[in-house]
Structures are given as structure tokens and as C-alpha cells.
Design an enzyme around this catalytic site. Sequence first.
Site, mmCIF file in Angstrom:
data_model
loop_
_atom_site.group_PDB
_atom_site.id
_atom_site.type_symbol
_atom_site.label_atom_id
_atom_site.label_comp_id
_atom_site.label_asym_id
_atom_site.label_seq_id
_atom_site.Cartn_x
_atom_site.Cartn_y
_atom_site.Cartn_z
ATOM 1 N N GLU A 92 0.964 -0.928 -0.342
ATOM 2 C CA GLU A 92 0.285 0.194 0.286
ATOM 3 C C GLU A 92 0.471 1.863 0.080
ATOM 4 O OE1 GLU A 92 -4.181 -1.372 2.336
ATOM 5 O OE2 GLU A 92 -2.065 -1.053 3.275
ATOM 6 N N CYS A 105 3.954 8.198 1.159
ATOM 7 C CA CYS A 105 4.220 7.561 2.296
ATOM 8 C C CYS A 105 4.407 6.054 1.154
ATOM 9 C CB CYS A 105 3.272 7.355 3.349
ATOM 10 S SG CYS A 105 4.018 6.267 4.451
ATOM 11 N N CYS A 112 6.835 -7.007 7.306
ATOM 12 C CA CYS A 112 7.273 -6.849 8.663
ATOM 13 C C CYS A 112 8.292 -7.111 9.587
ATOM 14 C CB CYS A 112 7.396 -4.668 8.705
ATOM 15 S SG CYS A 112 8.452 -3.799 9.708
ATOM 16 N N CYS A 116 6.781 -4.748 16.559
ATOM 17 C CA CYS A 116 6.675 -3.419 16.980
ATOM 18 C C CYS A 116 5.175 -3.974 17.561
ATOM 19 C CB CYS A 116 6.279 -1.982 16.371
ATOM 20 S SG CYS A 116 7.930 -1.875 16.027
ATOM 21 N N CYS A 119 1.760 -1.910 16.178
ATOM 22 C CA CYS A 119 1.412 -1.528 14.542
ATOM 23 C C CYS A 119 0.545 -2.821 13.691
ATOM 24 C CB CYS A 119 3.087 -1.467 14.273
ATOM 25 S SG CYS A 119 3.872 -0.978 12.028
ATOM 26 N N CYS A 336 -0.871 6.170 10.283
ATOM 27 C CA CYS A 336 1.062 5.437 10.641
ATOM 28 C C CYS A 336 0.175 3.482 11.252
ATOM 29 C CB CYS A 336 0.899 6.195 11.837
ATOM 30 S SG CYS A 336 1.933 7.188 10.443
#
Length: 354
Positions: A92, A105, A112, A116, A119, A336
Amino acid sequence: MSSIDLRDLQLQDMAALLESEGEPRFRARQMCQWLYKHQVFDPEQMTNLPEPLRQRLQATCHIGALTVLRHQQSDDGTEKTLFGLADGNQVETVLIPAEERRTLCVSTQVGCAIGCRFCLTAQGGLVRSLRPSEIVGQVLYFQTPGKAPDRAFTNIVFMGMGEPLDNFNGTVQAIRIITAEWGLGISPRRITVSTSGLVRRLEAFGREDLKVNLAISLNATTDAVRTEIMPINKAFPIDKLLQACREFPLPARRRITFEYVMLRDVNDTPEDAARLVRLLRGIRSKINLLPFNEIPGSPYRRPLDETVTRFQEYLLQHGLAAFVRQSRGRDISAACGQLRYESRPESELTPLLT
Ligand code: SAH
Ligand code: SF4
């Protein structure tokens, strides 16, 4: 599919490839004009190249294009585009308009590996890193041929899915193409790379001398809390990370951005604000406070607005440039930490790249 994606190559690699085929090196620049200025995907249409070369390119190379799978627009103007990659994976890209800026962005990985706990991208783990062409392709999509390079967006942030420095090669090569005069010709001053703080990679990134801006996801002021919310802190604790920041070869008059996701009662206390001031002493910095965007499956909550304001005021009073970044595009999950790859059966996912 034929082997080499021409948009994975630097100018010098393309020149070497052409030379090995008995062609003059200057044809590499002609090819880049087609690839990046005219956005041509078919070697047959590269009309100033000799026909036999066009045919050889057709046979031995390809020019990958991203497929647009979905486009969503938020009530606040934020746009999210879901791209399909050649192997069926998806990423995305988000375009965030503000008054005088339009920030693009981009993603650097499918998923990932950093894990974290606040997230959403972390939840599926890492599927694979993107190739340079797949990162550049996200930017190219928003650049209409024939228009001034900065019409569609003014800035690029590497803050989409993935950890840019965990895809070191893909990120560095993509930035070279995006900033090169033979590539997209975008000023590195308009580009920011955000990292969770892989210290050794950060040092290596500094040595690449790309002159882009740097953002660090700090997110806590003690090792105990940072390790709890960002397990990577075990390997690279706060003092090591900040030491690397102090030594980072920052271009003149630039500051490192420290991102700080605010989690209620976890890292939003007055003691945290005081520690943050101490930690950042002597670093040319600015701080972006990101009130947590709540995500499913996370134990954390967003702080109250007045807590965020008090935290910011303390930082301002102590001489730090602190901004609160209100999340954009939450209604389309473009804010975010809200990006994730579409969940699909395991069998359809590509094996992990090491
Ligand atoms: N992997 C890189 C870049 C992508 S994340 C990095 O971590 O820096 C971009 C930013 O979004 C990071 O600063 C991260 O701390 C922040 N973020 C992640 N999840 C969030 C959430 N749920 N709410 C608010 N900010 C979040
Ligand atoms: Fe990865 Fe950044 Fe999300 Fe951490 S915040 S899991 S490093 S994308």
C-alpha cells in the site's frame, strides 16, 4: 518471465549491460529517458534505439509495472492505493495532502519483521522485501509523464509498510534512482527515511551519503518500556541508537526527526517528557508526537488529548521543536501503523527472503 527488470538497475549497470551486448554506453541514458521520463513499459516503443537492440531487450529483460488493485479516498483527502506485485503480493502507498505539502508515503517491504507491538504491519510478519523497481514504481505511479516532477506530490516519506533498513539494498538503490538526474530527479531534501533503529544498518546508511532526511522511531524513554513495545530495542538499546544519531553525517542545517507514538499510561507521563528532553540533549532534532491509532489485537490505548498537549508543551518549554501529528486517513485505515498486507492463504504467500 525474462530475467532482468530494467528498473532495478542503476545507470552504470545498464551501461555495462549494453556494453556487454556491443552497444555504446550512451544508450543507457536514452533508455532511462524512456523508463523514467516517458514511463514506457515496452522496449518496442523506445523509438530511438536500433531495432535489433529493442528485440534483444524484449527477449532478455522486462519492465515490471505495479497493478492498481484498489484506490480509496478518505474524507480528509488522504488517498490509499493498493498495488499488486508480479508475484501476487500486495503493498500500500498513501498520499497525504496538507495545505502546502502533498506527502507520498511509500512501502519498502511486504509486511515487517521488526514486531513492534503497536503496529498493524507487524502482525503478519515479513513476507518479503521489495526490489528497487517496486519501490520506485510506487513513486512513478504518482508522477504523470510530461508534468513537473513535483506536481503530484511534494515530499516522499519511507514510512509505509516495512522497515527500510531491513531492506537496505532495495531502499538505497531505490533512493539513488529516485534522486538521480537520469532517474526521477527528485531532491533528496524532499525525502525522509524512517527507521525503528537498526543501529549497524543506520551507520552503513550514513556511509551511503544519500543526503536524505532521517526519522527515528524512538517511542519510549527507558529501555524497559522500549523493549516491551519494540523488541528490536534488546539488540539496539536507546543509548546505542542515540549515539548513532549523534554520529550520523547529517547535511548542514538539517535535523533528525524523532517519532514518538504516544500510548496511554505507557510512555505519555510527565517523567517521560522530562527524560526525552535529557535524552535528546545535543542532538539537532525535532519531535513528532503520534497519538496512537488504535488497532485490533493491541493492548494499548490512545492518550487523552490533554495529555498529548501537556507533553508537547513541556517539550516546547524545554527548547525542543515538538509537533503533534494528527492521524490522517483513519477512516480508510491509511494512518500510521494501520497498513497491512491483505490476508491470504499461507500457500499463496512467497517464501521468506533471507
Ligand atoms: N518501519 C519504519 C517506518 C514505518 S512505520 C519505522 O518504524 O520507523 C512509520 C511510523 O508509524 C513509525 O514512527 C511508527 O512508530 C508509527 N506507528 C506505527 N504504528 C502506529 C500506530 N498504531 N499509531 C501511531 N503511529 C504508529
Ligand atoms: Fe515495522 Fe515500523 Fe511497524 Fe515497527 S513500526 S513493525 S518497524 S513498520
